[in-house]
Design an enzyme around this catalytic site. Structure first.
Site, PDB file in Angstrom:
ATOM      1  N   SER A 155       0.846  -1.187   0.000  1.00 54.20           N
ATOM      2  CA  SER A 155       0.000   0.000   0.000  1.00 54.20           C
ATOM      3  C   SER A 155       0.892   1.252   0.000  1.00 54.20           C
ATOM      4  CB  SER A 155      -0.952  -0.040   1.201  1.00 54.20           C
ATOM      5  OG  SER A 155      -1.958   0.937   1.086  1.00 54.20           O
ATOM      6  N   ARG A 224     -11.698   7.296   8.746  1.00 52.42           N
ATOM      7  CA  ARG A 224     -11.362   5.870   8.794  1.00 52.42           C
ATOM      8  C   ARG A 224     -12.482   5.023   8.186  1.00 52.42           C
ATOM      9  NH1 ARG A 224      -6.991   2.582   8.859  1.00 52.42           N
ATOM     10  NH2 ARG A 224      -7.226   0.832  10.257  1.00 52.42           N
ATOM     11  N   ASP A 330      -8.482  -6.218  -5.038  1.00 55.74           N
ATOM     12  CA  ASP A 330      -8.188  -4.843  -4.579  1.00 55.74           C
ATOM     13  C   ASP A 330      -8.908  -3.841  -5.466  1.00 55.74           C
ATOM     14  OD1 ASP A 330      -6.987  -2.441  -3.693  1.00 55.74           O
ATOM     15  OD2 ASP A 330      -5.068  -3.437  -3.341  1.00 55.74           O
ATOM     16  N   HIS A 360      -8.229  -4.735  -0.781  1.00 53.55           N
ATOM     17  CA  HIS A 360      -6.891  -4.172  -0.565  1.00 53.55           C
ATOM     18  C   HIS A 360      -6.196  -4.731   0.680  1.00 53.55           C
ATOM     19  CE1 HIS A 360      -3.670  -1.299  -0.745  1.00 53.55           C
ATOM     20  NE2 HIS A 360      -3.986  -0.774   0.425  1.00 53.55           N
ATOM     21  N   ASP A 361      -6.941  -4.866   1.764  1.00 52.31           N
ATOM     22  CA  ASP A 361      -6.348  -5.350   3.020  1.00 52.31           C
ATOM     23  C   ASP A 361      -5.719  -6.734   2.896  1.00 52.31           C
ATOM     24  OD1 ASP A 361      -6.546  -3.196   4.666  1.00 52.31           O
ATOM     25  OD2 ASP A 361      -8.264  -3.905   5.818  1.00 52.31           O
TER      26      ASP A 361
END
Lengths: 381, 381
Positions: A155, A224, A330, A360-361
């Site tokens: 990332s 967040r 992602d 993505h994580d």
């Protein structure tokens, strides 16, 4: 301490403990300077006499130096990757992780105290990924690292790793860019803007000078939430939560529209409760100004700036061995961005697939796959 | 006016002018009631004596009744689709568009004045897509419409159209669900939550009772930015803006981090300026409470609620002819959601593709394709 004496010998090899060095004043890419910069870092293992067995692991947006437990009590964010006998074997390698410039985990950032005795707050300048890399190069000097065996990141950490290879190709022998890209895209900038605004619009933000009052926790929490949605795939959220109501709550309750004490609302869907939880967790561990500064740095990410086309910019990395990997699902750093990077790199670089439905994580959750890729590419015996 | 006299004869057939009717008290699905409800609508053309040539067009989240210019001066949001000789030919059809319950374009919503003489504000209850459809059925009664030739909608309008067909299948002969779904997903709920929070966290929101002071425009603007990103594809934003700086601004300027008067910041990327513009446009035309109420209604969207499985819920629409269409690049209402809906509908319903790189907003921009699909399916001569 002279660079000739392996710095790591003095700090013990178990690692996982936060350390810091003063790297002096730093002129910034966008203009201005930070008159004094402290870089916080953790390290594991022992640097060899030639200063050539070091590995730099770069954290993501809200990540820290704590890659691995080491001698500490707390698991790291890539736990299992670094340690004696692990993929990045600390019996052989000296592993370093530095907190990014502008961060809130020990490196000089907006919550740091400026020369006048007050926190920087709104006075903290715009820093770029390149500024952070220049600062990290100074850290490498202090530690006596002549060239990195590998610089590795996922990332935003991938952006920092790539920028290292392009800025200091003679000091980077291998570079892993995981779930990242050559330049932040319009959409990444757009999502970043929303997050930054969420914080700025919090009444407690006070233009960035909130350190003597309440922190802009609502704004940071919203930032967040927005970010976290982009970190996960639509499929993952649907399979995990669907339209389920949070236990004991009724989203169709008439009272849903009325706030309950503490800013939460009666009658949430489970996915809302999940995002509330993610927001609370971040707010308890991260500074809102640092979130803005690092997000703005990520918006600035573009290895081509001042270096011609992407292919031209990457030409200087000819001597660097690359590992490029993308998470299949992602939708923040699309696999196509990894393809674009790989195609422009010198030589024949393929994109490795991290197969995950999570989004993505996956660069964090699929630590086994990341480890396998790193072992094959950079740490084969 | 008695239902036997075609209502439309009295209002002129050119249309495009806002009208309203009082439909009385409305009990709500989530509990409670609105003691008196006004529905605002526009209409074009003349209703036939049997009340069978009417077409209902349902707007999306921040849409209005103004589908088509008609006798007004302003283009509608589906301009070219409705009018004499157009796909939905107002020489043959009586076209109606109603402002959704909770809206701010004439229908009773949070900015409306309650019985005590003050705006509802925070007292406005949770309404669902179903509540709006029930209100619209009352409007159909008042207008003398026995059954709709077609009910048509895109995005949230598609949810309203589908809910019409499921709730009142005997009153809907054709139903077009464009770029929509059978139930809002976890991700859609998640993005909605972020938007609602952006408004609630604006200090001017005042718990929803802001009508005697400044409106929560910053929060509404942020909600719009978040939403707008989801309305467009990553590709579209990249091709249109990439990493370009806004004219005359420098995103790498040191001063970027410092707010300029009016809440904007020096040194924006072009995509930021674009989203600022989208935010300003919405803020100038939409009420923040209505945005919350309608977003919460969309979060509630689930045709299966209280009706068994999706297939079971849709069984009652056996007599309704469906047109289901999806925008190829939609990443808010994924084409897979249209597939899921079509597969569960009675009979053999295929999903028509609206080929567009633009993303979700393709249901608005590709009005030609939407018109062609409607002509073929519902309005063939």
């Amino acid at each position: 301490m002279p660079a000739s004496a392996p710095w790591s010998a003095a700090v013990g090899q178990g690692g996982g403990v936060l350390r810091s060095v003063d790297i002096g004043a730093l002129e910034l890419e966008a203009g201005g300077e930070l008159p004094t910069v402290t870089l916080a870092f953790e390290c594991w293992g022992v640097l060899n006499a030639a200063g050539t067995n070091a590995v730099l692991i770069q954290h993501a947006l809200t990540g820290s130096t704590h890659v691995s437990r080491g001698d500490s009590e707390e698991d790291g964010w890539w736990e299992g990757l670094v340690g004696p006998g692990e993929v990045i074997d600390t019996d052989k390698y000296f592993v370093v992780a530095a907190n990014m410039l502008g961060g809130c985990y020990g490196t000089t950032g907006p919550s740091s105290i400026a020369a006048d005795g007050a926190p920087y707050g709104s006075r903290f300048p715009l820093v770029t990924i390149r500024d952070s890399v220049v600062a990290e190069a100074r850290l490498a000097d202090r530690l006596g690292i002549t060239s990195w065996h590998a610089v590795i990141g996922g990332s935003m950490g991938g952006a920092r790793a790539l920028e290292w290879a392009v800025t200091f190709p003679e000091r980077v022998r291998r570079c892993a860019v995981v779930a990242s890209c050559a330049a932040s895209t319009a959409e990444q900038i757009a999502f970043s803007q929303a997050q930054v605004l969420a914080i700025r619009q919090d009444p407690h933000f006070a233009g960035g000078d909130y350190y003597d009052g309440a922190a802009p926790t609502s704004g940071l929490g919203l930032a967040r939430r927005i970010a976290h949605i982009t970190y996960r795939s639509e499929t993952e959220m649907e399979q995990r939560f669907g339209r389920a109501a949070q236990d004991g709550e009724n989203p169709l309750h008439l009272g849903r529209l009325r706030p309950v004490v503490g800013g939460s609302f009666a009658g949430r869907y489970q996915v809302e409760s999940y995002l509330d939880h993610q927001a609370r967790k971040l707010v308890s561990r991260f500074d809102a100004n640092s979130y803005i500064v690092i997000t703005e740095a990520l918006m600035s990410h573009d290895v081509t700036r001042g270096r011609g086309t992407l292919t031209q910019a990457l030409t200087r990395t000819e001597g660097v061995q690359f590992l490029v990997a993308a998470v299949s699902s992602d939708r923040l750093y699309f696999p196509s961005q990894s393809q674009e990077l790989a195609a422009a790199l010198p030589g024949d670089v393929k994109v490795h697939n991290i197969d995950s439905a999570i989004g993505h994580d996956g660069f964090l959750t699929e630590v086994g796959t990341v480890g396998d890729l790193l072992r094959e590419s950079f740490f084969a015996q």
